[in-house]
Design a protein around this motif. Structure first.
Motif, short mmCIF file in Angstrom:
data_model
loop_
_atom_site.label_atom_id
_atom_site.label_comp_id
_atom_site.label_asym_id
_atom_site.label_seq_id
_atom_site.Cartn_x
_atom_site.Cartn_y
_atom_site.Cartn_z
N LEU A 10 0.81 1.18 64.11
CA LEU A 10 1.83 1.11 65.06
C LEU A 10 3.01 1.90 64.91
CD1 LEU A 10 2.81 -1.87 66.50
CD2 LEU A 10 4.60 -1.79 65.28
N PRO A 11 2.94 3.16 65.66
CA PRO A 11 3.76 4.43 65.34
C PRO A 11 5.27 3.84 66.22
CG PRO A 11 2.25 4.45 67.39
CD PRO A 11 1.91 3.17 66.89
N SER A 12 5.29 2.92 66.80
CA SER A 12 6.26 2.75 67.74
C SER A 12 6.78 1.33 67.82
CB SER A 12 6.25 3.31 68.97
OG SER A 12 5.02 2.84 69.38
N PHE A 78 8.70 -5.89 78.41
CA PHE A 78 9.55 -6.77 78.14
C PHE A 78 10.96 -6.15 78.00
CE2 PHE A 78 5.87 -9.33 76.94
CZ PHE A 78 5.72 -10.42 77.84
N PHE A 79 12.00 -6.90 78.39
CA PHE A 79 13.34 -6.12 78.09
C PHE A 79 14.29 -7.16 77.42
CE2 PHE A 79 11.92 -3.44 81.74
CZ PHE A 79 12.11 -2.38 81.06
N GLN A 80 14.48 -6.68 76.24
CA GLN A 80 15.30 -7.64 75.40
C GLN A 80 16.88 -7.40 75.72
OE1 GLN A 80 13.50 -8.34 71.47
NE2 GLN A 80 11.86 -6.91 72.19
N PRO A 81 17.72 -8.15 74.98
CA PRO A 81 19.13 -7.93 75.15
C PRO A 81 19.55 -6.56 74.70
CG PRO A 81 18.66 -10.27 74.29
CD PRO A 81 17.41 -9.77 74.42
N GLY A 82 20.43 -6.00 75.44
CA GLY A 82 20.86 -4.66 74.94
C GLY A 82 19.85 -3.47 75.60
N LEU A 157 2.77 -7.59 69.03
CA LEU A 157 3.83 -8.27 69.88
C LEU A 157 4.61 -9.10 68.96
CD1 LEU A 157 4.81 -9.18 72.51
CD2 LEU A 157 3.15 -10.91 72.66
N LEU A 158 4.24 -9.70 67.88
CA LEU A 158 4.89 -10.55 67.19
C LEU A 158 6.08 -9.57 66.50
CD1 LEU A 158 2.36 -13.21 65.62
CD2 LEU A 158 4.24 -13.64 67.57
N LEU A 159 5.37 -8.67 65.93
CA LEU A 159 6.33 -7.60 65.22
C LEU A 159 7.69 -7.11 66.22
CD1 LEU A 159 3.93 -5.86 62.97
CD2 LEU A 159 5.78 -7.41 62.36
N ALA A 160 7.04 -6.81 67.31
CA ALA A 160 7.89 -6.11 68.26
C ALA A 160 9.31 -7.33 68.44
CB ALA A 160 7.32 -5.84 69.75
N LEU A 161 8.63 -8.44 68.89
CA LEU A 161 9.64 -9.57 68.93
C LEU A 161 10.47 -10.14 67.94
CD1 LEU A 161 7.78 -11.58 71.49
CD2 LEU A 161 9.41 -10.15 71.97
N ALA A 162 9.94 -9.61 66.70
CA ALA A 162 10.77 -10.12 65.42
C ALA A 162 12.16 -9.51 65.36
CB ALA A 162 10.13 -9.57 64.23
N PRO A 163 12.97 -10.28 64.94
CA PRO A 163 14.25 -9.65 64.78
C PRO A 163 14.35 -8.47 63.98
CG PRO A 163 14.08 -11.86 63.73
CD PRO A 163 12.96 -11.48 64.59
N GLU A 176 11.78 -16.18 67.45
CA GLU A 176 11.88 -17.11 68.48
C GLU A 176 10.81 -16.61 69.56
OE1 GLU A 176 12.98 -19.34 70.81
OE2 GLU A 176 13.78 -20.23 69.03
N LEU A 177 9.87 -17.20 69.91
CA LEU A 177 8.78 -17.04 70.61
C LEU A 177 9.25 -17.62 72.03
CD1 LEU A 177 6.21 -15.31 70.85
CD2 LEU A 177 5.11 -17.34 70.13
#
Lengths: 215, 215
Positions: A10-12, A78-82, A157-163, A176-177
């Motif tokens: 996962l380069p990114s 997806f776009f997350q807060p910030g 995906l899980l890692l991307a969403l992980a805080p 928070e899924l």
DNA sequence: CGTATACTTGATCGTTATCAAGGCCTGTGG
DNA sequence: CCACAGGCCTTGATAACGATCAAGTATACG
């Protein structure tokens, strides 16, 4: 091991990571704007419509989707807060933007945003950085879709969403899924059944734990 | 029918189409630069290296590739004559750039390019347009990889490589297929075997004709 | 309490990856 | 000029992964 594997390739999805720290400038453009709230599933803007506004996500997650005549759907991101959307340099929105759960946004007119960025020496490189992150993110998706299996995709995906923990990444992170399986599946280029099965497997082998639709 | 199907779901790869007409400005930045020639397979720049230069393709096709520790390779994109690479706003190159066949390039220092664009009212929106096209292109790849089968993918690529006829698209277009099956496969997220089989099928059903590795 | 929506699970099928072999072209050296 | 090696492409057989079809089970909502 699953997770480790996913990480190593996962380069990114650095984008989200790099966000919170260094973008007070662009964000400050929005700080005076009123907060708008969109309910679960509401459409914020439509694919192909004239791009009149640029948005900053204050809370919740925004899904960008492209729908095709045959009903198939792709979620470029997806776009997350910030994070910002509607920023990509073009006359029209590149997809439908929809609220996943409740979303709070601030908006700026496109022209106002562009002029502000255009005028300000400090904002220009910052905006360029943002575009760069979007490019890197898009490239990561290409890699994900081109050569990862279902398990790796879900882990990504899980890692991307992980805080995003700064330094210490203790094994116990709660995610928070806030999205449905349909969203996961569309984003990952899988079917909901496969997404569901993969989640079940990950729980089964102990990589993640479920706590009422959380990990 | 194959081709028609592919076309109908192909929102983009407009980039190449839109290129030839309206970008004299950015291109003119390069016009004074000497032409450099790279031979088949030569590396122009490497993934992760500091992005010191921006390149304009004068002739040939440049392949951008990301290689992973396990040997798998992804090709985020190709660049055709008239296109630029190394432009994405970031400190480092986002992949290896390699010459497919013989390639002629002009280069500009990254700083020179950015300053020129930064200074000039006319170039800024033009550069933004270019970034936008790259984004659209990346999104098209996402769609391609997320929900198209082998046949549609190959058709997409062939259409993208087809010389862009302005209005009349007569059925007889010849495509200089200057890339190997390996490149096709890596770009499309397929194996060379599948790419080869698909080409064979397309020839078999009359969608394309072969003329010594051309269609 | 009943309906709708979302998620899970199972069975089966199809597409594509994988493994393996053979053909074609190119260039090299005898 | 021929023999041979090395790419690159094609073709075949097989298997795995994920899609599809089809129930069945939770959870939310009125």
């Amino acid at each position: 091991m699953l997770v480790a594997n996913a990480v190593s390739r996962l380069p990114s999805r650095i984008p989200a990571a790099a966000n919170d720290q260094a973008r007070p400038g662009l964000s400050s453009l929005f700080s005076r704007q009123p907060v708008e709230t969109f309910g679960r599933g509401e459409t914020i803007c439509r694919d192909g419509d004239p791009a009149l506004h640029v948005f900053e996500v204050a809370a919740g997650i925004v899904r960008v989707a492209k729908v095709f005549s045959d009903g198939s759907r792709v979620i470029p991101g997806f776009f997350q807060p910030g994070e910002f959307f509607g920023t990509s340099p073009g006359e029209r929105y590149l997809g439908d933007a929809e609220a996943i759960g409740e979303v709070k946004l601030r908006r700026l007119s496109r022209n106002g945003f562009r002029q502000a960025v255009d005028r300000c020496e400090r904002l220009r490189p910052e905006f360029a950085d943002w575009l760069c992150r979007e490019m890197v993110s898009a490239q990561a998706r290409t890699v994900l879709l081109a050569c990862k299996n279902a398990e790796e995709r879900v882990c990504d995906l899980l890692l991307a969403l992980a805080p995003q923990v700064g330094g210490a990444d203790g094994p116990a992170r709660a995610i928070e899924l806030s999205m449905s399986r349909v969203n996961m599946a569309d984003y990952l280029g899988l079917t909901i059944e496969t997404a569901s099965r993969t989640m079940t497997n990950l729980i089964g082998c102990g990589a993640i734990r479920s706590a009422g639709w959380r990990s």
